[in-house]
Design a protein around this motif. Structure first.
Motif: not given
Length: 348
Positions: A160-161, A164-167, A254-260, A285-294
């Motif tokens: 969520s914070e 970009d790629e640098a951060s 939803n707002r999560e990208f899941l590494y299954l 995930a950032l491009e998809r404007q998702l806030v969580t990477y699981n």
């Protein structure tokens, strides 16, 4: 409040906003139906508005049916509504001659930091509530072999914070930063797999699964995932030249990208391919404007033996442990008799 069966279309509309797990999606429902499960969609409504819902599967077993709800019911958690759902689910199971019901809620038991230090107190109150409702608590599980139906232990990164790629790179530890740069220097390439390349995905994930002792899926399963989830799924392949050296499956929920699922060829481990694949997936995930990477499953062991956890810790995150598994037996005497017969016949 009213408990009732709803249509898949009604469930789809509700899940689009409320589900937190790919296991409670209409796409997974379609896959399970193809695999021989009978499906129903249950809900609690208040003034005809759905407040809680669940995809429930049913499969025939000796003497009746086995019902399962994995990472459901879904909806904004309310203990009163949840309790009502469970009470009515018990009646539903009896009416449908079920022999056993298993419920694995998507409710946290504890939250830990990246190293496994507790950040909050255990959620014993939820377990107590379920026991009061007449469910048998099967406990929580540790180890990949024990987590056969759902990942009770999950490693999660907050995006969520990160803008970009640098951060994103800045949020990794020095080992991850070094390996991402190494992979780029080694001209490792990460790209989406085509449907015809899913056999490579299955091979790489299968090899890793055997080494790490966690369950893997067959090619048909990946093909069904590819078709069912459409734009909400990515199969990434990582190449060194023409050789596929790592693969991963990623689902947007939803707002999560899941590494299954994921896997790699250990012979190419020094190239940094798996690190670049994770970095690429998080950029997506950032491009998809998702806030969580699981990062999803870990063993739940913090004694240094879990290599999967060690890898995921490189990227920074926190750990959740779910409350575990509950069972209900609508016909307890019949269930015990059947289990006894199975034991005598050597089937248990």
């Amino acid at each position: 409040m009213e408990f009732l069966e709803i249509s898949q279309e009604q469930f789809t509309a509700f899940a689009a906003e409320e589900t937190t797990s790919f296991l409670q999606t209409p796409q997974m429902a379609d896959m399970l139906a193809k695999r021989g499960y009978k499906l129903n969609f249950l809900a609690v409504t208040i003034n005809d508005k759905i407040k809680m819902a669940a995809l429930i599967t049913s499969i025939s077993v000796s003497g009746g049916a086995k019902l399962e709800i994995n990472f459901g019911p879904i909806g904004n958690f309310d203990q009163v509504i949840f309790n009502y759902f469970i009470q009515e689910l018990k009646k539903y199971a009896k009416n449908h001659q079920a022999l056993e019901v298993k419920v694995r809620p998507d409710i946290n038991y504890m939250v830990f930091d990246s190293k496994g230090q507790a950040l909050e107190e255990a959620n014993e109150s939820f377990i107590s509530e379920m026991k009061k409702l007449g469910l048998t608590y099967n406990g929580r599980h540790v180890g990949y072999e024990e987590q056969d139906a759902v990942a009770e232990w999950q490693y999660i990164k907050d995006l969520s914070e990160i803008t970009d790629e640098a951060s994103l790179l800045k949020s990794y530890n020095s080992n991850a930063k070094r390996n991402v740069k190494k992979a780029i220097k080694n001209e490792v390439i990460v790209r989406a797999a085509t449907y015809d390349e899913l056999a490579e995905v299955e091979r790489l994930i299968g090899n890793t699964g055997e080494k790490r002792h966690f369950a893997t899926k067959d090619l048909d399963y990946y093909q069904e995932l590819y078709t069912a989830f459409g734009d909400n799924i990515e199969f990434l392949l990582t190449f060194q030249g023409e050789t596929a050296i790592a693969a991963g499956v990623f689902i947007e929920v939803n707002r999560e990208f899941l590494y299954l699922y994921g896997g790699s060829d250990g012979a190419y481990g020094k190239l940094g391919g798996p690190f670049l694949m994770q970095h690429t997936a998080m950029l997506h995930a950032l491009e998809r404007q998702l806030v969580t990477y699981n990062f999803y499953g870990i063993s739940g062991k913090f004694d240094g033996s879990d290599g999967v956890l060690k890898f995921k810790q490189n990227f920074g995150g926190y750990i959740t442990q779910k409350v575990g598994e509950f069972s209900y037996y609508p016909q307890p005497i019949k269930y015990k008799i059947i289990q006894g017969i199975k034991k005598l016949l050597g089937r248990v």
